[in-house]
Design a protein around this motif. Sequence first.
Motif, PDB file in Angstrom:
ATOM      1  N   THR A 179       0.870  -1.182   0.000  1.00  0.00           N
ATOM      2  CA  THR A 179       0.000   0.000   0.000  1.00  0.00           C
ATOM      3  C   THR A 179       0.903   1.227   0.000  1.00  0.00           C
ATOM      4  O   THR A 179       1.853   1.297   0.779  1.00  0.00           O
ATOM      5  CB  THR A 179      -0.895   0.035   1.264  1.00  0.00           C
ATOM      6  OG1 THR A 179      -1.683  -1.155   1.281  1.00  0.00           O
ATOM      7  CG2 THR A 179      -1.813   1.249   1.259  1.00  0.00           C
ATOM      8  N   LEU A 180       0.598   2.158  -0.900  1.00  0.00           N
ATOM      9  CA  LEU A 180       1.343   3.419  -0.919  1.00  0.00           C
ATOM     10  C   LEU A 180       0.394   4.513  -0.426  1.00  0.00           C
ATOM     11  O   LEU A 180      -0.715   4.650  -0.940  1.00  0.00           O
ATOM     12  CB  LEU A 180       1.836   3.717  -2.337  1.00  0.00           C
ATOM     13  CG  LEU A 180       2.680   4.989  -2.513  1.00  0.00           C
ATOM     14  CD1 LEU A 180       3.737   4.772  -3.597  1.00  0.00           C
ATOM     15  CD2 LEU A 180       1.838   6.192  -2.886  1.00  0.00           C
ATOM     16  N   VAL A 181       0.834   5.259   0.567  1.00  0.00           N
ATOM     17  CA  VAL A 181       0.008   6.338   1.116  1.00  0.00           C
ATOM     18  C   VAL A 181       0.712   7.665   0.853  1.00  0.00           C
ATOM     19  O   VAL A 181       1.915   7.796   1.118  1.00  0.00           O
ATOM     20  CB  VAL A 181      -0.210   6.142   2.635  1.00  0.00           C
ATOM     21  CG1 VAL A 181      -0.931   7.349   3.237  1.00  0.00           C
ATOM     22  CG2 VAL A 181      -1.013   4.874   2.895  1.00  0.00           C
ATOM     23  N   THR A 182      -0.055   8.623   0.313  1.00  0.00           N
ATOM     24  CA  THR A 182       0.544   9.918   0.001  1.00  0.00           C
ATOM     25  C   THR A 182      -0.451  11.045   0.253  1.00  0.00           C
ATOM     26  O   THR A 182      -1.637  10.893  -0.040  1.00  0.00           O
ATOM     27  CB  THR A 182       1.016   9.978  -1.469  1.00  0.00           C
ATOM     28  OG1 THR A 182       1.479  11.301  -1.739  1.00  0.00           O
ATOM     29  CG2 THR A 182      -0.093   9.622  -2.459  1.00  0.00           C
ATOM     30  N   PRO A 183       0.045  12.177   0.770  1.00  0.00           N
ATOM     31  CA  PRO A 183      -0.851  13.322   0.920  1.00  0.00           C
ATOM     32  C   PRO A 183      -1.178  13.994  -0.421  1.00  0.00           C
ATOM     33  O   PRO A 183      -2.121  14.770  -0.511  1.00  0.00           O
ATOM     34  CB  PRO A 183      -0.063  14.280   1.821  1.00  0.00           C
ATOM     35  CG  PRO A 183       1.347  13.854   1.733  1.00  0.00           C
ATOM     36  CD  PRO A 183       1.378  12.404   1.348  1.00  0.00           C
ATOM     37  N   GLU A 184      -0.398  13.676  -1.464  1.00  0.00           N
ATOM     38  CA  GLU A 184      -0.670  14.276  -2.780  1.00  0.00           C
ATOM     39  C   GLU A 184      -1.990  13.726  -3.333  1.00  0.00           C
ATOM     40  O   GLU A 184      -2.402  12.616  -2.993  1.00  0.00           O
ATOM     41  CB  GLU A 184       0.446  13.927  -3.763  1.00  0.00           C
ATOM     42  CG  GLU A 184       1.760  14.610  -3.481  1.00  0.00           C
ATOM     43  CD  GLU A 184       2.716  14.481  -4.662  1.00  0.00           C
ATOM     44  OE1 GLU A 184       2.754  15.385  -5.488  1.00  0.00           O
ATOM     45  OE2 GLU A 184       3.408  13.441  -4.763  1.00  0.00           O
ATOM     46  N   GLY A 214      -4.196  11.589  -1.086  1.00  0.00           N
ATOM     47  CA  GLY A 214      -4.854  12.578  -0.225  1.00  0.00           C
ATOM     48  C   GLY A 214      -4.912  12.152   1.236  1.00  0.00           C
ATOM     49  O   GLY A 214      -5.782  12.607   1.977  1.00  0.00           O
ATOM     50  N   ARG A 215      -4.020  11.281   1.636  1.00  0.00           N
ATOM     51  CA  ARG A 215      -4.026  10.745   3.001  1.00  0.00           C
ATOM     52  C   ARG A 215      -2.671  10.945   3.650  1.00  0.00           C
ATOM     53  O   ARG A 215      -1.639  10.769   3.009  1.00  0.00           O
ATOM     54  CB  ARG A 215      -4.316   9.233   3.010  1.00  0.00           C
ATOM     55  CG  ARG A 215      -5.712   8.805   2.601  1.00  0.00           C
ATOM     56  CD  ARG A 215      -6.677   8.805   3.786  1.00  0.00           C
ATOM     57  NE  ARG A 215      -7.108  10.124   4.206  1.00  0.00           N
ATOM     58  CZ  ARG A 215      -8.225  10.749   3.775  1.00  0.00           C
ATOM     59  NH1 ARG A 215      -9.024  10.157   2.928  1.00  0.00           N
ATOM     60  NH2 ARG A 215      -8.535  11.957   4.215  1.00  0.00           N
ATOM     61  N   ARG A 216      -2.701  11.323   4.910  1.00  0.00           N
ATOM     62  CA  ARG A 216      -1.467  11.490   5.677  1.00  0.00           C
ATOM     63  C   ARG A 216      -1.345  10.388   6.710  1.00  0.00           C
ATOM     64  O   ARG A 216      -2.359   9.954   7.255  1.00  0.00           O
ATOM     65  CB  ARG A 216      -1.495  12.809   6.455  1.00  0.00           C
ATOM     66  CG  ARG A 216      -1.161  13.967   5.608  1.00  0.00           C
ATOM     67  CD  ARG A 216      -1.188  15.292   6.345  1.00  0.00           C
ATOM     68  NE  ARG A 216      -1.114  16.328   5.338  1.00  0.00           N
ATOM     69  CZ  ARG A 216       0.011  16.691   4.736  1.00  0.00           C
ATOM     70  NH1 ARG A 216       1.160  16.146   5.093  1.00  0.00           N
ATOM     71  NH2 ARG A 216       0.010  17.607   3.794  1.00  0.00           N
ATOM     72  N   VAL A 217      -0.115   9.985   6.963  1.00  0.00           N
ATOM     73  CA  VAL A 217       0.127   9.062   8.072  1.00  0.00           C
ATOM     74  C   VAL A 217       0.319   9.938   9.308  1.00  0.00           C
ATOM     75  O   VAL A 217       1.296  10.684   9.408  1.00  0.00           O
ATOM     76  CB  VAL A 217       1.372   8.180   7.805  1.00  0.00           C
ATOM     77  CG1 VAL A 217       1.691   7.337   9.028  1.00  0.00           C
ATOM     78  CG2 VAL A 217       1.135   7.296   6.582  1.00  0.00           C
ATOM     79  N   GLU A 218      -0.647   9.878  10.205  1.00  0.00           N
ATOM     80  CA  GLU A 218      -0.635  10.755  11.385  1.00  0.00           C
ATOM     81  C   GLU A 218       0.383  10.310  12.408  1.00  0.00           C
ATOM     82  O   GLU A 218       1.001  11.135  13.061  1.00  0.00           O
ATOM     83  CB  GLU A 218      -2.016  10.747  12.051  1.00  0.00           C
ATOM     84  CG  GLU A 218      -3.100  11.287  11.159  1.00  0.00           C
ATOM     85  CD  GLU A 218      -3.415  12.732  11.478  1.00  0.00           C
ATOM     86  OE1 GLU A 218      -4.204  12.952  12.388  1.00  0.00           O
ATOM     87  OE2 GLU A 218      -2.865  13.616  10.800  1.00  0.00           O
TER      88      GLU A 218
END
Length: 400
Positions: A179-184, A214-218
């Motif tokens: 899974t790739l998570v990105t705020p972009e 569109g997701r950030r790792v908090e």
Amino acid sequence: MTVSDASSSPSRERYPLVVIGSGAAGVSAARAYIDAGGPGPVLMVTEDVDRPYERPPLSKEVLSGEKEPTGDPINGEGLPDSVELLLATSVTTVSMAQQTVASHRWSVGYERLIVATGAHSNPLPTAQDGADIHLLRSLDDARAVVNAARASNTALVIGSGFIGCEAAASLAGRGIDVTLVTPEHGPQEQRLGAAASSRIKAWLEAAGVTVRTGRRVESVKAPRTAELDDGSTLNPDLILAAVGVSPGGTFLDDSPLEVQDGRIMTDQHLRAGPNVWGAGDCALAQHAVAGRPIMVEHWGDALAMGEIAGHNAAVEQSDLTPWDAVPGFWSIIGDHTLKYSAWGDGYSNAEFRERPDGFVVWYGDDRGELVGVLTYNSDDDYERGQHLLEQRASLSHAVG
Ligand SMILES: Cc1cc2nc3c(=O)[nH]c(=O)nc-3n(C[C@H](O)[C@H](O)[C@H](O)COP(=O)(O)OP(=O)(O)OC[C@H]3O[C@@H](n4cnc5c(N)ncnc54)[C@H](O)[C@@H]3O)c2cc1C
């Protein structure tokens, strides 16, 4: 080449040339300096624990399992005989008045100094103590990721720059559920624009990567619980953070050299001060064609800049070489090779054009000048783009 490690000290008190860094720029500088007739011996000091190696395969063939993490020598060659390589050692101070560089344990004099300290990966700012998060910059980092990957079924890659995208596709190629998570809003959207980003996203998904934009790792709690800003939680076997780099060589901030945002400023001959040159990712160098200081983080450009710095450190004023090549690099995401050439300091307009089995994106600044080109399966456009960048042509001329 003689090689020693952190327990050793330089064998002399003074060297005709000291190179800090054993990446593309440092190695190429040492080779060019000797080729141009510079006197030896050369001392090369590096934080790396390995002999010089090619960095680009680390996020590609090494992570996908096609290559062992053993390190290919840069351009297939070792260092010249007259180089003394000191591994696993940080330079902590440069004194230009004394012409010395020092670690915590020793100090050594130089006649000429080349700073090629590259960059290091930023740690994930939201990681909590004890969180098990990998970074990927060095061969040593790659060995650790590969070891973890061998025992993993699932992975989380944080960040969607070139390293994040390449690493995600490579780990998926190993059969890991990534899974790739990105705020972009899309992978590399900020750098390359929405149209190119949607192609990259499709390639990643086709490679088996789940892309969460569109997701950030908090936060990441020990050992590997990642909490996202939509309230969801991931518990992967492996976490890799690819959230950008900072220039290497923090000692530069305390030196009398001109430094901007951690980067050593140079003229177009890559000279940073009396008997000091800077090259590669750590430099903010005046570009002879762009007519302004440029910062690039590309393998080929680090080699080219190192060559110029090494040559210029060895020759007379009348034989100096300027930095005038248009910067560029290739990125391999799974089976897809992107070619990108740009001044690298942003764009205002992006024009996307389909090509048979590929595409080109032309980038222009707010004055209408062409400032970059990105191609996929369109080498003619790439070559033309590099030529037009060299000519400082307009965006409208490039788009045709
Ligand atoms: C995994 C990965 C894949 C990449 N793939 C590509 C690609 O496909 N195409 C592309 O164009 N670019 C790619 N890049 C970027 C490219 O590798 C860099 O632009 C290039 O390595 C820069 O070279 P450099 O010599 O300036 O710095 P580096 O390669 O970072 O080398 C810096 C050296 O300085 C040493 N150092 C730093 N601080 C100190 C200190 N205080 N004392 C002593 N030594 C110090 C480090 O140990 C290191 O040896 C990739 C980067 C990574 C990490």
